[in-house]
Write an enzyme that holds these catalytic residues in place. Structure first.
Site, PDB file in Angstrom:
ATOM      1  N   HIS A 141      69.802-142.776 -94.252  1.00 17.13           N
ATOM      2  CA  HIS A 141      69.126-144.064 -94.440  1.00 17.13           C
ATOM      3  C   HIS A 141      69.536-144.758 -95.739  1.00 17.13           C
ATOM      4  O   HIS A 141      69.245-145.939 -95.922  1.00 17.13           O
ATOM      5  CB  HIS A 141      67.607-143.877 -94.479  1.00 17.13           C
ATOM      6  CG  HIS A 141      67.010-143.483 -93.163  1.00 17.13           C
ATOM      7  ND1 HIS A 141      67.228-144.187 -92.001  1.00 17.13           N
ATOM      8  CD2 HIS A 141      66.184-142.449 -92.815  1.00 17.13           C
ATOM      9  CE1 HIS A 141      66.568-143.607 -91.000  1.00 17.13           C
ATOM     10  NE2 HIS A 141      65.942-142.553 -91.465  1.00 17.13           N
ATOM     11  N   ASP A 178      70.094-138.176 -85.180  1.00 20.00           N
ATOM     12  CA  ASP A 178      68.737-138.201 -85.723  1.00 20.00           C
ATOM     13  C   ASP A 178      67.942-139.249 -84.925  1.00 20.00           C
ATOM     14  O   ASP A 178      68.496-140.234 -84.474  1.00 20.00           O
ATOM     15  CB  ASP A 178      68.806-138.595 -87.203  1.00 20.00           C
ATOM     16  CG  ASP A 178      67.469-138.495 -87.918  1.00 20.00           C
ATOM     17  OD1 ASP A 178      67.286-137.519 -88.669  1.00 20.00           O
ATOM     18  OD2 ASP A 178      66.614-139.391 -87.738  1.00 20.00           O
ATOM     19  N   HIS A 180      66.014-141.419 -85.868  1.00 23.54           N
ATOM     20  CA  HIS A 180      65.928-142.695 -86.569  1.00 23.54           C
ATOM     21  C   HIS A 180      67.322-143.313 -86.730  1.00 23.54           C
ATOM     22  O   HIS A 180      68.320-142.591 -86.771  1.00 23.54           O
ATOM     23  CB  HIS A 180      65.263-142.490 -87.935  1.00 23.54           C
ATOM     24  CG  HIS A 180      63.928-141.807 -87.834  1.00 23.54           C
ATOM     25  ND1 HIS A 180      63.729-140.488 -88.187  1.00 23.54           N
ATOM     26  CD2 HIS A 180      62.744-142.263 -87.358  1.00 23.54           C
ATOM     27  CE1 HIS A 180      62.460-140.161 -87.951  1.00 23.54           C
ATOM     28  NE2 HIS A 180      61.842-141.209 -87.439  1.00 23.54           N
ATOM     29  N   ASP A 266      64.739-134.570 -85.260  1.00 24.85           N
ATOM     30  CA  ASP A 266      63.460-135.232 -85.016  1.00 24.85           C
ATOM     31  C   ASP A 266      63.385-135.940 -83.669  1.00 24.85           C
ATOM     32  O   ASP A 266      62.373-136.576 -83.362  1.00 24.85           O
ATOM     33  CB  ASP A 266      63.098-136.182 -86.169  1.00 24.85           C
ATOM     34  CG  ASP A 266      64.296-136.899 -86.753  1.00 24.85           C
ATOM     35  OD1 ASP A 266      65.354-136.898 -86.102  1.00 24.85           O
ATOM     36  OD2 ASP A 266      64.164-137.473 -87.850  1.00 24.85           O
TER      37      ASP A 266
HETATM   38 ZN    ZN Z   1      65.024-139.032 -88.799  1.00 27.42          ZN
END
Ligand code: ZN
Length: 365
Positions: A141, A178, A180, A266
């Site tokens: 991120h 991931d 996200h 996740d």
């Molecule tokens: Zn994540």
């Protein structure tokens, strides 16, 4: 040749501050045992599990030097590194969005990036067949000058730029599974044609305003970023299908010198920060998919860099499956949820909806 596993005890000592899940403690928000979801436990317990099963003995375990200032400066501006280091020396705090760190956070983040850098260099140098970096804090991120989503330095970006500066490779593909969006890695390479970034993620989870399918790169990088947002509730079948139909063809036509996976866990069925239904078996099969792809494209050169994954119970088993597959080992850690999560997979009508969603994206490419 063997599978490398890069880790460092210091990475488990990165502190996430006084949080209750995603909320800073204060007012009516009470302290929560465990604090920030990005805690050391998921990663430490993965390391513990491979030690207990004996898989660790079949891997080449290694530490690594921290990433150097020159390494960091290839991705992050000096002003950001200066602010981060000063606050870290002063006891810690926050510079971005919900990404707290404690005393020494700067050095630990540089160590985390160093693990990714060393794993990539060792695979490109032919010392290892493939490698896993148990990096923490995570990196995908982090924008060049803005830490967010628990990420303080862009580990994969730093590793790629170091490999490129050392002349180890020219073309890199990053596949981020991931749950996200890999907004930081996307931002680092958005205008670059030498790094393909592919992100498979839950639509509008985190960040809520990035990760659209229509974001394909800019300038020289136009066409070299592919976002594959999937609807909440996507399970085992949907993930494998998105890989087969979208991610793998994109990487195949790019023909990289090495394949790097931003390996978060996740998307698994019980993750507190995701709403997907992948299982440990999903991660086995996705690993098999990327290993086959790497074998076809780049002599099997594959590097996994650990990202998110917040279930202390399940991340170790998902990670063990990935490492077992990478090493071609007989040593398994049977999934303790194997009788449960397959029963919680989506209704076939929802899988059909996801298949149509994927087909729409494929048609629009
Ligand atoms: Zn994540």
């Amino acid at each position: 040749m063997t599978t490398g596993f890069f880790w460092d005890e210091q990475c488990f000592w990165h502190g996430g501050g006084n949080y209750a899940g995603m909320l800073p403690v204060g007012g009516l928000v009470q302290p929560l045992d465990g604090g920030l979801p990005e805690s050391p436990e998921t990663k430490r317990r993965l390391k513990n599990l491979i030690t207990v099963t004996g898989l660790a003995q079949e891997l080449a375990l290694s530490g690594a030097d921290a990433a150097t200032r020159d390494d960091l400066l290839r991705v992050h501006p000096a002003h950001y590194l200066g602010e981060f280091k000063a606050l870290s020396d002063a006891g810690g705090g926050e510079l971005g969005r919900r990404t707290p760190f404690g005393q020494g956070g700067f050095e630990i983040a540089a160590q985390s990036a160093g693990l990714a850098k060393a794993a990539l260099a060792a695979v490109l140098g032919g010392e290892l067949e493939n490698a896993y970096a148990l990096s923490r804090p995570p990196g995908h991120h982090c924008l060049p000058d803005y830490p967010n989503g628990f990420c303080l330095l862009n580990n994969i970006g730093i590793a790629i730029e170091a490999a490129k500066a050392a002349g180890l490779a020219q073309r890199f593909a990053v596949l981020d599974w991931d749950v996200h969006h890999g907004n930081g890695t996307e931002a680092v390479f958005y205008d670059r044609a030498d790094v393909l970034t592919v992100s498979l993620h839950q639509e509008r989870n985190y960040p809520m305003d990035t990760g659209a399918f229509s974001d394909r790169g800019t300038g020289d990088g136009a066409g070299f970023n592919l976002n594959i947002p999937l609807p909440p509730g996507t399970g085992h079948t949907g993930y494998l299908s998105a890989m087969e139909e979208l991610a793998i063809p994109a990487i195949h036509s790019f023909a990289p010198d090495v394949l790097i996976v931003a390996c978060g866990f996740d998307a698994a069925a019980n993750d507190p920060l995701g709403r997907m239904l992948a299982t440990a078996e999903t991660f086995t099969l996705m690993t098999r998919q990327v290993m086959s792809l790497a074998a076809q494209l780049c002599d099997g050169k594959l590097v996994m860099v650990h990202e998110g994954g917040y279930s202390e119970t399940y991340v170790p088993f998902c990670g063990h499956n990935v490492l077992q597959e990478m090493a071609g080992s007989e040593i398994s850690a049977p999934d303790p949820f194997a009788q449960v999560f397959p029963l919680r997979q989506p209704d076939p009508r929802f899988d059909a909806f996801v298949a149509a969603w994927i087909a729409d994206m494929k048609a629009a490419l």
